[in-house]
Write a protein that holds these residues in place. Structure first.
Motif, PDB file in Angstrom:
ATOM      1  N   ALA A  56      21.929  42.600  37.816  1.00 17.58           N
ATOM      2  CA  ALA A  56      23.107  41.731  37.930  1.00 17.58           C
ATOM      3  C   ALA A  56      24.308  42.341  37.227  1.00 17.58           C
ATOM      4  CB  ALA A  56      22.798  40.350  37.354  1.00 17.58           C
ATOM      5  N   ALA A  57      24.084  42.930  36.054  1.00 15.59           N
ATOM      6  CA  ALA A  57      25.189  43.545  35.304  1.00 15.59           C
ATOM      7  C   ALA A  57      25.785  44.714  36.070  1.00 15.59           C
ATOM      8  CB  ALA A  57      24.689  43.998  33.933  1.00 15.59           C
ATOM      9  N   ARG A  58      24.940  45.496  36.760  1.00 14.36           N
ATOM     10  CA  ARG A  58      25.446  46.631  37.533  1.00 14.36           C
ATOM     11  C   ARG A  58      26.344  46.152  38.679  1.00 14.36           C
ATOM     12  NH1 ARG A  58      23.477  51.928  38.862  1.00 14.36           N
ATOM     13  NH2 ARG A  58      22.356  51.857  36.884  1.00 14.36           N
ATOM     14  N   MET A  59      25.924  45.120  39.373  1.00 19.80           N
ATOM     15  CA  MET A  59      26.737  44.599  40.473  1.00 19.80           C
ATOM     16  C   MET A  59      28.011  43.937  39.956  1.00 19.80           C
ATOM     17  SD  MET A  59      23.936  43.129  43.216  1.00 19.80           S
ATOM     18  CE  MET A  59      23.201  41.937  42.077  1.00 19.80           C
ATOM     19  N   ASP A  60      27.899  43.244  38.837  1.00 20.72           N
ATOM     20  CA  ASP A  60      29.064  42.602  38.240  1.00 20.72           C
ATOM     21  C   ASP A  60      30.111  43.644  37.856  1.00 20.72           C
ATOM     22  OD1 ASP A  60      30.351  40.183  36.870  1.00 20.72           O
ATOM     23  OD2 ASP A  60      30.126  41.570  35.197  1.00 20.72           O
ATOM     24  N   PRO A  99      42.467  47.364  39.663  1.00 23.72           N
ATOM     25  CA  PRO A  99      43.829  47.832  40.014  1.00 23.72           C
ATOM     26  C   PRO A  99      44.702  46.768  40.663  1.00 23.72           C
ATOM     27  CG  PRO A  99      42.115  49.328  40.838  1.00 23.72           C
ATOM     28  CD  PRO A  99      41.451  48.068  40.424  1.00 23.72           C
ATOM     29  N   VAL A 100      44.122  45.658  41.084  1.00 19.21           N
ATOM     30  CA  VAL A 100      44.877  44.629  41.803  1.00 19.21           C
ATOM     31  C   VAL A 100      45.091  43.437  40.876  1.00 19.21           C
ATOM     32  CG1 VAL A 100      44.979  43.155  43.837  1.00 19.21           C
ATOM     33  CG2 VAL A 100      43.851  45.400  43.964  1.00 19.21           C
ATOM     34  N   GLU A 101      46.342  43.101  40.644  1.00 15.95           N
ATOM     35  CA  GLU A 101      46.645  41.968  39.768  1.00 15.95           C
ATOM     36  C   GLU A 101      46.238  40.665  40.442  1.00 15.95           C
ATOM     37  OE1 GLU A 101      50.403  40.165  37.167  1.00 15.95           O
ATOM     38  OE2 GLU A 101      50.724  41.748  38.658  1.00 15.95           O
ATOM     39  N   HIS A 102      45.555  39.803  39.711  1.00 12.45           N
ATOM     40  CA  HIS A 102      45.072  38.516  40.214  1.00 12.45           C
ATOM     41  C   HIS A 102      44.213  38.703  41.457  1.00 12.45           C
ATOM     42  CE1 HIS A 102      47.883  36.869  37.365  1.00 12.45           C
ATOM     43  NE2 HIS A 102      48.928  37.331  38.032  1.00 12.45           N
ATOM     44  N   ALA A 103      43.339  39.715  41.422  1.00 10.26           N
ATOM     45  CA  ALA A 103      42.498  39.987  42.591  1.00 10.26           C
ATOM     46  C   ALA A 103      41.493  38.864  42.842  1.00 10.26           C
ATOM     47  CB  ALA A 103      41.756  41.300  42.395  1.00 10.26           C
ATOM     48  N   GLU A 104      40.935  38.296  41.764  1.00 10.90           N
ATOM     49  CA  GLU A 104      39.961  37.216  41.881  1.00 10.90           C
ATOM     50  C   GLU A 104      38.822  37.596  42.821  1.00 10.90           C
ATOM     51  OE1 GLU A 104      41.937  33.634  42.999  1.00 10.90           O
ATOM     52  OE2 GLU A 104      43.069  33.492  41.139  1.00 10.90           O
ATOM     53  N   VAL A 155      35.321  46.566  38.342  1.00  8.84           N
ATOM     54  CA  VAL A 155      36.041  47.837  38.465  1.00  8.84           C
ATOM     55  C   VAL A 155      36.868  47.857  39.747  1.00  8.84           C
ATOM     56  CG1 VAL A 155      35.742  50.317  38.801  1.00  8.84           C
ATOM     57  CG2 VAL A 155      34.398  49.124  37.071  1.00  8.84           C
ATOM     58  N   ASP A 156      36.308  47.355  40.841  1.00 10.04           N
ATOM     59  CA  ASP A 156      37.035  47.377  42.118  1.00 10.04           C
ATOM     60  C   ASP A 156      38.273  46.494  42.092  1.00 10.04           C
ATOM     61  OD1 ASP A 156      35.206  49.111  43.107  1.00 10.04           O
ATOM     62  OD2 ASP A 156      34.148  47.663  44.381  1.00 10.04           O
ATOM     63  N   THR A 187      33.920  44.663  50.182  1.00  8.75           N
ATOM     64  CA  THR A 187      33.223  44.108  49.022  1.00  8.75           C
ATOM     65  C   THR A 187      31.722  44.079  49.264  1.00  8.75           C
ATOM     66  OG1 THR A 187      35.149  42.715  48.604  1.00  8.75           O
ATOM     67  CG2 THR A 187      33.121  42.161  47.440  1.00  8.75           C
ATOM     68  N   VAL A 188      31.329  43.734  50.488  1.00  9.89           N
ATOM     69  CA  VAL A 188      29.906  43.737  50.842  1.00  9.89           C
ATOM     70  C   VAL A 188      29.318  45.131  50.659  1.00  9.89           C
ATOM     71  CG1 VAL A 188      28.293  43.520  52.772  1.00  9.89           C
ATOM     72  CG2 VAL A 188      30.033  41.772  52.413  1.00  9.89           C
ATOM     73  N   ALA A 189      30.027  46.151  51.144  1.00  7.91           N
ATOM     74  CA  ALA A 189      29.535  47.523  51.026  1.00  7.91           C
ATOM     75  C   ALA A 189      29.402  47.938  49.560  1.00  7.91           C
ATOM     76  CB  ALA A 189      30.471  48.473  51.765  1.00  7.91           C
ATOM     77  N   ALA A 190      30.382  47.565  48.744  1.00 11.19           N
ATOM     78  CA  ALA A 190      30.332  47.925  47.330  1.00 11.19           C
ATOM     79  C   ALA A 190      29.165  47.238  46.626  1.00 11.19           C
ATOM     80  CB  ALA A 190      31.654  47.554  46.658  1.00 11.19           C
ATOM     81  N   LEU A 191      28.956  45.976  46.937  1.00 12.57           N
ATOM     82  CA  LEU A 191      27.891  45.216  46.289  1.00 12.57           C
ATOM     83  C   LEU A 191      26.522  45.749  46.696  1.00 12.57           C
ATOM     84  CD1 LEU A 191      28.051  42.849  44.305  1.00 12.57           C
ATOM     85  CD2 LEU A 191      27.593  41.310  46.206  1.00 12.57           C
ATOM     86  N   LEU A 192      26.356  46.069  47.969  1.00 14.65           N
ATOM     87  CA  LEU A 192      25.082  46.613  48.431  1.00 14.65           C
ATOM     88  C   LEU A 192      24.810  47.971  47.790  1.00 14.65           C
ATOM     89  CD1 LEU A 192      25.152  45.675  52.222  1.00 14.65           C
ATOM     90  CD2 LEU A 192      23.465  44.916  50.537  1.00 14.65           C
TER      91      LEU A 192
END
Length: 382
Positions: free
Chosen positions: A213-217, A226-231, A222-223, A191-196
């Motif tokens: 902020a919208a781009r990071m959000d 695919p995972v249900e209740h990823a939170e 998107v990440d 998640t850190v890598a994706a956010l950076l």
């Protein structure tokens, strides 16, 4: 590489590689042999200490390679075999056979240990390179902004966890990010890598902070789709230092407000609250940008909640804003890394010991130059 950046990189690498072997361990076998020989000479003949000699080679296997252990074991067997040695230690042939077996096993143990250590060094070297690729040490200057970052992961032996920071220059000025993703330790690295990655692209593409902020959000949404209740979510504060104004623009998405150090005082920048990233609720019109005029000598300290949520033995939270002016006065003004280190050391003292700081801790110190001042020499990120 600058001295401040090198200091941070070397310290982080040292933490990843672990504590080096104590030097006294190499001298321990010789010391044990000398003490045993002296003790055997001065004690009555009825007291035999020869069986303690067997411990020498297993101890040496902790510090030496198989060749050195074999050499030491051979010397011990020879010393016990000569007439003078037999007279001192009262050694029987069966005792020599037992020593030979122990020496052989010690050589095998030393060979296994050294082989595993080489494998571990290789794994740690690869891990270090991968983690530095995700969160490299900051240069001392980015554009007209001096900066220094300090990070401590809650998971021992890792350089990257759930907190992150970065400072990048783009067409709209210098932008800095401090964020805290859900979870900590190695589980949060992806998640850190994706956010950076999203932040670094947004610095170049987005004209305003709300778009960053919208781009990071969107990246986190998107990440996690695919995972249900990823939170999957993250709190973040983004700062912008325009190239043509002596101001800082700040947005906060559920993150603690950065502190402004000015004239011996520290106060929180009054950010407007906004939802964390990853909920799909961040974008133009949903995030309010706060603009703060800057004065000469102003410094900004952004941090994660691992700092302000640390507690002492009474359960009180660490009062960063109250203690920061005194800490800033105790270090050279131009040394931003020293300011981070002073805060970290004070945090550990407040919590009692490093083990009582249970969350990731990230500190990002920033000092913008004045518009029109010559920019500091650029520092490569390589």
């Amino acid at each position: 590489m600058s001295s401040v950046r090198a200091r941070g990189a070397e310290e982080a690498a040292g933490r990843l590689r672990g504590t080096p072997q104590p030097r006294w361990l190499k001298f321990l076998p010789a010391l044990i042999l000398a003490l045993l020989t002296l003790a055997q000479i001065i004690t009555p003949e009825s007291i035999q200490l020869g069986f303690f000699v067997v411990a020498l080679t297993p101890v040496s296997a902790l510090a030496y390679g198989p060749a050195s252990v074999a050499l030491l074991g051979g010397l011990i067997i020879v010393a016990l075999s000569v007439p003078f040695g037999r007279r001192i230690w009262d050694v029987e042939t069966t005792d020599l056979l037992a020593v030979f077996v122990v020496v052989t096993l010690s050589v095998v143990i030393s060979w296994v240990r050294t082989r595993r250590e080489k494998q571990l060094v290789t794994v740690r070297t690869v891990a270090e390179a991968a983690q530095f690729a995700v969160l490299p040490p900051l240069p001392t200057t980015v554009g007209r902004v001096r900066c220094a970052g300090l990070y401590r992961s809650a998971q021992a032996g890792t350089l990257v966890g759930g907190d992150l920071y970065d400072v990048r220059e783009g067409p709209h000025g210098v932008r800095a990010l401090t964020a805290d993703v859900q979870g900590h330790g190695l589980a949060a690295v992806s998640t850190v890598a994706a956010l950076l990655g999203a932040f670094r692209e947004a610095v170049l593409d987005e004209a305003d902070l709300a778009g960053v902020a919208a781009r990071m959000d969107r990246r986190l949404v998107v990440d996690s789709a695919p995972v249900e209740h990823a939170e999957l979510f993250a709190t973040a504060v983004v700062l912008e230092f325009p190239a043509d104004e002596d101001v800082v623009r700040v947005i906060s998405c559920g993150h603690p407000a950065p502190l402004l150090l000015r004239g011996g005082t520290a106060r929180e920048i009054p950010v407007a609250p906004a939802p964390p990233l990853g909920l799909g609720l961040t974008g133009p019109g949903l995030v309010q940008v706060v603009t703060v005029p800057l004065e000469p000598g102003d410094r900004i300290l952004a941090h994660t909640d691992g700092v302000t949520e640390a507690r002492d033995s009474s359960g009180a939270f660490y009062p960063l804003a109250r203690r920061l002016p005194e800490l800033a006065a105790s270090v050279p003004t131009e040394d931003l890394m020293a300011l981070n280190e002073a805060v970290r050391a004070d945090l550990v003292r407040f919590a009692g010991k490093a083990g009582d700081v249970h969350d990731d801790v990230a500190l990002l110190a920033l000092e913008p130059g004045r518009v029109g001042d010559p920019e500091p020499a650029a520092v490569s990120r390589s």
